[in-house]
Design a protein around this motif. Structure first.
Motif, PDB file in Angstrom:
ATOM      1  N   HIS A 213       1.598   6.474  11.694  1.00  0.00           N
ATOM      2  CA  HIS A 213       2.154   7.671  11.061  1.00  0.00           C
ATOM      3  C   HIS A 213       3.644   7.472  10.811  1.00  0.00           C
ATOM      4  CE1 HIS A 213       0.537  11.822  10.301  1.00  0.00           C
ATOM      5  NE2 HIS A 213       1.798  11.964   9.899  1.00  0.00           N
ATOM      6  N   GLY A 214       4.097   7.909   9.629  1.00  0.00           N
ATOM      7  CA  GLY A 214       5.511   7.817   9.271  1.00  0.00           C
ATOM      8  C   GLY A 214       6.271   9.056   9.683  1.00  0.00           C
ATOM      9  N   THR A 215       7.518   8.880  10.108  1.00  0.00           N
ATOM     10  CA  THR A 215       8.316  10.016  10.566  1.00  0.00           C
ATOM     11  C   THR A 215       8.789  10.894   9.409  1.00  0.00           C
ATOM     12  OG1 THR A 215      10.355   8.694  10.496  1.00  0.00           O
ATOM     13  CG2 THR A 215       9.127   8.741  12.584  1.00  0.00           C
ATOM     14  N   ALA A 216       8.767  10.375   8.175  1.00  0.00           N
ATOM     15  CA  ALA A 216       9.210  11.150   7.009  1.00  0.00           C
ATOM     16  C   ALA A 216       8.032  11.671   6.193  1.00  0.00           C
ATOM     17  CB  ALA A 216      10.135  10.308   6.132  1.00  0.00           C
ATOM     18  N   ASP A 217       6.876  11.762   6.814  1.00  0.00           N
ATOM     19  CA  ASP A 217       5.686  12.264   6.125  1.00  0.00           C
ATOM     20  C   ASP A 217       5.846  13.767   5.886  1.00  0.00           C
ATOM     21  OD1 ASP A 217       3.134  13.108   5.330  1.00  0.00           O
ATOM     22  OD2 ASP A 217       2.117  11.636   6.609  1.00  0.00           O
ATOM     23  N   TYR A 222       5.069  14.589  10.994  1.00  0.00           N
ATOM     24  CA  TYR A 222       4.980  13.973  12.320  1.00  0.00           C
ATOM     25  C   TYR A 222       5.117  15.031  13.408  1.00  0.00           C
ATOM     26  CZ  TYR A 222       5.396  10.130  15.679  1.00  0.00           C
ATOM     27  OH  TYR A 222       5.173   9.241  16.701  1.00  0.00           O
ATOM     28  N   THR A 223       5.934  16.043  13.115  1.00  0.00           N
ATOM     29  CA  THR A 223       6.189  17.117  14.088  1.00  0.00           C
ATOM     30  C   THR A 223       5.193  18.257  13.976  1.00  0.00           C
ATOM     31  OG1 THR A 223       7.782  18.059  12.525  1.00  0.00           O
ATOM     32  CG2 THR A 223       8.647  16.611  14.241  1.00  0.00           C
ATOM     33  N   THR A 232       1.490  18.232  16.539  1.00  0.00           N
ATOM     34  CA  THR A 232       2.456  17.141  16.483  1.00  0.00           C
ATOM     35  C   THR A 232       1.723  15.856  16.842  1.00  0.00           C
ATOM     36  OG1 THR A 232       3.125  17.198  18.809  1.00  0.00           O
ATOM     37  CG2 THR A 232       4.236  18.746  17.309  1.00  0.00           C
ATOM     38  N   ASP A 258      12.719  -0.341  12.885  1.00  0.00           N
ATOM     39  CA  ASP A 258      12.107   0.874  12.333  1.00  0.00           C
ATOM     40  C   ASP A 258      10.620   1.019  12.641  1.00  0.00           C
ATOM     41  OD1 ASP A 258      14.532   1.727  11.212  1.00  0.00           O
ATOM     42  OD2 ASP A 258      14.196   0.557   9.393  1.00  0.00           O
ATOM     43  N   THR A 260       8.134   1.555  16.031  1.00  0.00           N
ATOM     44  CA  THR A 260       7.974   1.732  17.469  1.00  0.00           C
ATOM     45  C   THR A 260       6.496   1.781  17.791  1.00  0.00           C
ATOM     46  OG1 THR A 260      10.039   2.997  17.616  1.00  0.00           O
ATOM     47  CG2 THR A 260       8.485   3.201  19.448  1.00  0.00           C
ATOM     48  N   ARG A 273       4.649   4.204  15.168  1.00  0.00           N
ATOM     49  CA  ARG A 273       5.563   5.177  14.570  1.00  0.00           C
ATOM     50  C   ARG A 273       6.474   4.407  13.614  1.00  0.00           C
ATOM     51  NH1 ARG A 273       8.888   9.992  16.679  1.00  0.00           N
ATOM     52  NH2 ARG A 273      10.918   9.723  15.683  1.00  0.00           N
ATOM     53  N   GLU A 275       9.503   4.540  11.223  1.00  0.00           N
ATOM     54  CA  GLU A 275      10.676   5.356  10.900  1.00  0.00           C
ATOM     55  C   GLU A 275      10.918   5.389   9.397  1.00  0.00           C
ATOM     56  OE1 GLU A 275      12.301   7.119  13.067  1.00  0.00           O
ATOM     57  OE2 GLU A 275      11.302   6.313  14.853  1.00  0.00           O
TER      58      GLU A 275
END
Length: 312
Positions: A213-217, A222-223, A232, A258, A260, A273, A275
């Motif tokens: 999953h990308g953090t800027a989705d 992501y949250t 989340t 970028d 994790t 993850r 980034e």
């Protein structure tokens, strides 16, 4: 010896005949078909393949009274004497099996690669069970029926059947992990949409899972998205760590900038993850999802994870 139901029917018919009456007995209700959540013996080995080797072929089957479509690709050097791993790759909302084949690229591997086609949902666009916009069809049953068909026609290794998918397709892979983990050996959702409409999750065994999953989705954040019931990613992963009997806290490392990786000990649960990545299937080259490459290729990582798991 006849069962109790048949015995009672015979007595009723005999009593009616003795009284000079006719008796209409309703037929026994047929059992509602349900998905198969256990290994099924493959009978397709040593048989000619119904599809040409090295090509992707459109096929159909009937499931739940509906005609369903899927495409299947067998390796160019396919031999019916050799059991092959089988990868199910599910497209996202509004997408097609062809799009998913091009996106995920599993047809390049030595596997029977299968790309099911979702039905039009409430918005008229293709979708899978587990989303609020999906059709009323039972896609878990379709998956089970599809595997039955493939195992009758092709030399499938019944211990190495896997499921992966993107977005709504990734969310459906999460549903399959809950419903069919004793038939499917491992699961790999990408940018998964884990809506509450997927239902309660009580897997019959721990389900090996690799998640990207990308953090800027912005589509499936992501949250999470409380308004849509989307959890989340940390909460979704923690729930699977609990179901799978993992240690609660994962170890963490970064194989490259970028990216994790979280890995839970005591079970088979991993999370990548990425980034800055959006709602994409991560790839170091432009793909159908994005002209902007990411720093990692998801497909070879998924392939390696899947092959590390077999049903016992």
């Amino acid at each position: 010896m006849p069962g109790p139901t048949k015995h009672l029917r015979r007595l009723a018919l005999a009593a009616a005949a003795a009284a000079g009456l006719s008796l209409l007995v309703a037929p026994m209700a047929s059992a509602t078909p349900s998905p198969v959540d256990h290994p099924v013996r493959t009978t397709g080995c040593q048989r000619p393949s119904p599809v040409p080797a090295g090509a992707t072929t459109l096929r159909t089957l009937t499931s739940g009274g509906l005609v369903r479509e899927y495409t299947v690709h067998v390796p160019a050097r396919y031999r019916s004497s050799r059991p092959y791993p089988l990868v199910l790759s599910f497209h996202g909302h509004k997408r097609t099996s062809k799009y998913q084949e091009e996106l995920s690229g599993f047809s390049a591997y030595e596997a029977i690669s299968v790309y099911p086609q979702g039905l039009p949902g409430t918005d008229g666009e293709s979708a899978w069970t587990g989303a609020p916009y999906s059709a009323a069809a039972d896609d878990v049953l379709f998956t089970s029926d599809l595997l039955n068909t493939l195992q009758r026609e092709l030399c499938v290794d019944s211990r190495r059947i896997y499921a992966t998918g993107k977005s709504n397709g990734g969310g459906f892979v999460g549903v399959l992990a809950c419903r069919m983990p004793s038939r499917i050996a491992a699961f790999a959702p990408v940018a998964g949409a884990f809506y509450p409409q997927g239902g309660e999750c009580h897997p019959s065994r721990p389900a090996p899972i690799l998640d990207f999953h990308g953090t800027a989705d912005a589509t499936i954040p992501y949250t999470g998205n409380p308004a849509k019931g989307l959890p989340t990613l940390p909460d979704w992963l923690a729930a699977w760590a609990d179901r799978n009997g993992c240690f609660p806290r994962p170890i963490q490392y970064s194989p490259k900038a970028d990216v994790t990786v979280q890995r839970w000990l005591g079970c088979s649960l991993q999370h990548y993850r990425v980034e800055g990545a959006g709602h994409v299937w991560p790839s170091t080259a432009p793909n159908n999802d994005s002209a902007t490459p990411t720093v990692i290729d998801a497909t070879p990582v998924i392939w390696k994870f899947l092959l590390a798991h077999r049903l016992r």
